[in-house]
Write an enzyme that holds these catalytic residues in place. Structure first.
Site, PDB file in Angstrom:
ATOM      1  N   ASP A 131      -3.067   7.729  -0.401  1.00 23.19           N
ATOM      2  CA  ASP A 131      -4.388   7.030  -1.671  1.00 23.19           C
ATOM      3  C   ASP A 131      -3.786   5.255  -1.457  1.00 23.19           C
ATOM      4  O   ASP A 131      -2.615   4.908  -1.680  1.00 23.19           O
ATOM      5  CB  ASP A 131      -4.091   7.167  -3.209  1.00 23.19           C
ATOM      6  N   ARG A 133      -5.521   2.990  -2.373  1.00 20.33           N
ATOM      7  CA  ARG A 133      -6.356   2.229  -3.390  1.00 20.33           C
ATOM      8  C   ARG A 133      -5.598   0.315  -4.295  1.00 20.33           C
ATOM      9  O   ARG A 133      -4.804   1.348  -4.267  1.00 20.33           O
ATOM     10  CB  ARG A 133      -7.440   2.964  -4.118  1.00 20.33           C
TER      11      ARG A 133
END
Length: 202
Positions: A131, A133
């Site tokens: 991930d 982000r």
């Protein structure tokens, strides 16, 4: 202090005019991503202690636009529009396709998932973060909008943690529904198991 400022606010009738939303652009983001804020006034009068409902939504071309059954992104975006249009608040639409790895890499990961690997294993095999982000940018967007306290519409504890770490008071976590189908059940179960998303399955 945030280095983001509001550049432009424009009213756009969405859902073929059934919903009025104000789209907000920003100056000062040097990533070049063109993240966007979307403000919904809400249908109810605001109480004095009103805290806006906020959804951090990472762009998903396959789900948001084409209704892909491999994720739950499109359904979550629709749910967010419904709920925030009712209660008032913001969707921050973050240009972080494929949990930050981009569209082409997401398609590579899908090909590996078709061979039996889960969504995080596939990213690892491609030497990509599971991930990638950054929700710190969302905190800067909220600051620029004059919002310091939110009710966060999410099942993802990492979003709340990153906002808190960046000075935003997360007053409440409001879970989204579980949008499960035959194509995305394993994807959703993996998110719950690996990333502690608060998802309850039938």
């Amino acid at each position: 202090m945030s280095d983001l400022t509001i550049k432009r606010r424009v009213m756009i009738p969405v859902r073929a005019g059934d919903v009025m939303a104000e789209f907000i652009s920003f100056d000062g983001d040097d990533s070049g991503k063109e993240h966007i804020g979307i403000y919904f006034k809400g249908e109810e009068p605001k109480a004095e202690d009103y805290v806006p409902l906020v959804r951090l939504h990472s762009e998903c071309l396959t789900g948001d636009i084409f209704g892909s059954g491999r994720c739950d992104c499109g359904e979550q975006l629709d749910e967010a529009i419904d709920r925030i249009n009712e209660e008032g608040g913001y969707i921050l639409y973050l240009r972080q396709e494929g949990r930050g790895i981009g569209l082409y890499a997401k398609l590579e990961a899908y090909a590996l998932q078709d061979q039996g690997y889960d969504t995080y294993q596939a990213n690892e095999m491609l030497h990509l973060p599971d991930d990638g982000r950054d929700f710190g940018i969302a905190a800067k967007m909220l600051e620029a909008l004059g919002v310091s306290k939110v009710r966060l519409l999410t099942n993802n504890p990492d979003k709340a943690q990153q906002l808190t770490d960046n000075g935003i008071d997360v007053a409440e976590l409001v879970p989204t529904k579980v949008h499960v189908n035959q194509h995305n059940r394993q994807y959703l179960e993996t998110k719950a198991k690996r990333k502690l998303h608060t998802l309850k399955f039938d």
